[in-house]
Design a protein around this motif. Sequence first.
Motif, short mmCIF file in Angstrom:
data_model
loop_
_atom_site.label_atom_id
_atom_site.label_comp_id
_atom_site.label_asym_id
_atom_site.label_seq_id
_atom_site.Cartn_x
_atom_site.Cartn_y
_atom_site.Cartn_z
N PHE B 134 0.84 -1.21 0.00
CA PHE B 134 0.00 0.00 0.00
C PHE B 134 0.88 1.25 0.00
CE2 PHE B 134 -2.58 3.34 1.88
CZ PHE B 134 -3.83 3.16 1.28
N LEU B 135 1.90 1.26 0.86
CA LEU B 135 2.77 2.44 0.95
C LEU B 135 3.52 2.68 -0.36
CD1 LEU B 135 4.32 2.19 4.56
CD2 LEU B 135 2.38 3.56 3.78
N ARG B 136 4.00 1.61 -0.98
CA ARG B 136 4.71 1.76 -2.26
C ARG B 136 3.79 2.40 -3.30
NH1 ARG B 136 9.96 1.99 -1.46
NH2 ARG B 136 10.78 0.18 -0.37
N ARG B 137 2.54 1.95 -3.29
CA ARG B 137 1.58 2.49 -4.27
C ARG B 137 1.30 3.97 -3.99
NH1 ARG B 137 -3.59 -1.21 -4.24
NH2 ARG B 137 -4.32 0.38 -5.70
N ILE B 138 1.07 4.29 -2.72
CA ILE B 138 0.70 5.69 -2.43
C ILE B 138 1.93 6.60 -2.60
CG2 ILE B 138 1.06 5.82 0.09
CD1 ILE B 138 -2.12 7.02 -0.49
N HIS B 139 3.10 6.10 -2.30
CA HIS B 139 4.30 6.90 -2.54
C HIS B 139 4.47 7.18 -4.03
CE1 HIS B 139 6.96 7.48 1.11
NE2 HIS B 139 5.88 6.90 1.61
N ALA B 140 4.19 6.17 -4.85
CA ALA B 140 4.31 6.36 -6.31
C ALA B 140 3.37 7.48 -6.78
CB ALA B 140 4.00 5.05 -7.03
N VAL B 141 2.15 7.47 -6.26
CA VAL B 141 1.17 8.51 -6.62
C VAL B 141 1.64 9.88 -6.14
CG1 VAL B 141 -1.15 9.38 -6.16
CG2 VAL B 141 -0.82 6.96 -6.68
N PHE B 142 2.01 9.96 -4.86
CA PHE B 142 2.39 11.25 -4.29
C PHE B 142 3.65 11.79 -4.95
CE2 PHE B 142 0.07 11.49 0.09
CZ PHE B 142 -1.11 11.15 -0.53
N ASP B 143 4.55 10.90 -5.36
CA ASP B 143 5.76 11.35 -6.05
C ASP B 143 5.41 11.99 -7.40
OD1 ASP B 143 7.20 10.40 -3.94
OD2 ASP B 143 8.13 8.72 -5.00
N VAL B 144 4.45 11.39 -8.10
CA VAL B 144 4.02 11.96 -9.38
C VAL B 144 3.40 13.34 -9.16
CG1 VAL B 144 2.33 11.76 -11.26
CG2 VAL B 144 3.70 9.77 -10.59
N LEU B 145 2.53 13.45 -8.16
CA LEU B 145 1.88 14.75 -7.90
C LEU B 145 2.92 15.78 -7.46
CD1 LEU B 145 -1.36 13.59 -6.00
CD2 LEU B 145 -1.05 14.02 -8.45
N ASP B 146 3.86 15.34 -6.63
CA ASP B 146 4.89 16.24 -6.11
C ASP B 146 5.76 16.80 -7.25
OD1 ASP B 146 7.27 17.29 -4.89
OD2 ASP B 146 6.89 16.09 -3.12
N SER B 147 6.15 15.92 -8.16
CA SER B 147 7.11 16.33 -9.20
C SER B 147 6.44 16.63 -10.54
CB SER B 147 8.16 15.23 -9.37
OG SER B 147 7.53 14.02 -9.74
N ALA B 148 5.11 16.77 -10.54
CA ALA B 148 4.41 17.08 -11.78
C ALA B 148 5.02 18.33 -12.43
CB ALA B 148 2.93 17.31 -11.50
N PRO B 149 5.11 18.36 -13.76
CA PRO B 149 5.73 19.52 -14.42
C PRO B 149 4.79 20.74 -14.48
CG PRO B 149 5.06 17.89 -16.03
CD PRO B 149 4.76 17.29 -14.70
N ILE B 150 3.63 20.65 -13.86
CA ILE B 150 2.70 21.78 -13.80
C ILE B 150 2.59 22.26 -12.35
CG2 ILE B 150 1.36 21.04 -15.81
CD1 ILE B 150 -0.70 19.81 -13.89
N VAL B 151 2.09 23.46 -12.18
CA VAL B 151 1.96 24.02 -10.82
C VAL B 151 0.74 23.39 -10.15
CG1 VAL B 151 1.53 26.12 -9.49
CG2 VAL B 151 3.08 26.17 -11.45
N THR B 152 0.92 22.96 -8.90
CA THR B 152 -0.18 22.33 -8.17
C THR B 152 -0.53 23.17 -6.94
OG1 THR B 152 1.39 20.95 -6.94
CG2 THR B 152 0.45 20.01 -8.93
#
Lengths: 82, 308
Positions: B134-152
């Motif tokens: 579960f943690l690996r999956r949620i980290h993968a998601v949060f990493d994408v959102l964190d490093s998205a090339p658009i402003v969040t």
Amino acid sequence: MTDAHDRVLDRLLQLARDRYGARAEQLHAGDDLYAALQIDSMEAMDLLTALEETFDVEIPDYELQEVRTLSSIAEIVRQRLP
Amino acid sequence: MRTFHGVTLSWTVDEAVLEVKLHRGPCNEIGTAMLHELEQLAALVDDGAAGARAMLIYSDRPKGFSAGADLRELHDGMKGLRSSSARTLAQVLVRRAGAEEPVLATVRDMALGAARVGRRALVQPLVVREVRRFLRRIHAVFDVLDSAPIVTVAACHGVVFGGGFELALTADVRVADASARFAFPELRLGIVPGFGGVPRLEREVGNGVVRDLLLTGRSLNARRAHTLGLVSQVTARGEHVQAARRAARQAARFDPASVAAAKRFVKPVPRARLDAEIDTFLEMLRNPAVEAALERFVTSTDVRPYLP
């Protein structure tokens, strides 16, 4: 209790009446605030924010964890007044 | 996909902004259902965000942005693993005993007793394995959102606790209304935040603030969070989404390649600390006190169940 404590208590009673209306009409200093107003965990958090805004203080949650009466909450607030 | 309507969240693209609304009751608890839909969101962001140049994330739940991980689901999952493992062990013991009725019932009772005694050693590796997944999956998601090339931009109100706080910390900019409160109450359960919260909070504020939040479990109001730099703007109650939307639309006007380069420069992903967090979390999960604390939490009627 001191004058400062009583002033905080009066404002606290007013705050409760403003926020909870009829539920707070019969409140007294020695009442268990959470039981008397049937406050749940989310409302308790909102009340903490209201206390901080009203009195311009910051109160760590744990300071209120064991405190339930209006009078004792007023004392916690008084100790943190600028 | 420019619009999506899921069980826990929805999104649409409006004026070059990908608007993500969290709407799972009671307060956007993050369990497997929300993780699944967050994974779809991450896939979209990874694939160009449907042409959007900024992202806004907010909650329509009155109680707040998110109360964090779905602890009831974790608690029930651990109980389910325990009982199914006990049954499996009992069946194995019965089979090995070669017993037949009516002796079978007695052997089964003995086997169940043995299974209960040995359940902790038996179940714990399963729990750790499932939580690690579960943690690996949620980290993968949060990493994408964190490093998205658009402003969040995250628009926060009410409860922003635990995993909800961690989700908000993936955003580049946080806007809060006056009702928002931020907390990491995980130590009450005997664990640290597991969705990348501490490394991301360390990136935003000093270690003294991290220690205060983590080691006392207290919450911060919006004004204090603003003073600390955790929140960019504080609005009147209910005005945070509009303010965050204006910030996102402003950011969407910049050249996309420039924004992506700027983000890589100013917002490094704390990779080593994120990996260390998972290891620490799983190590702490092995403490028997965690299961007991989880049981107390889900049955608590206290007005501050997030404090011990």
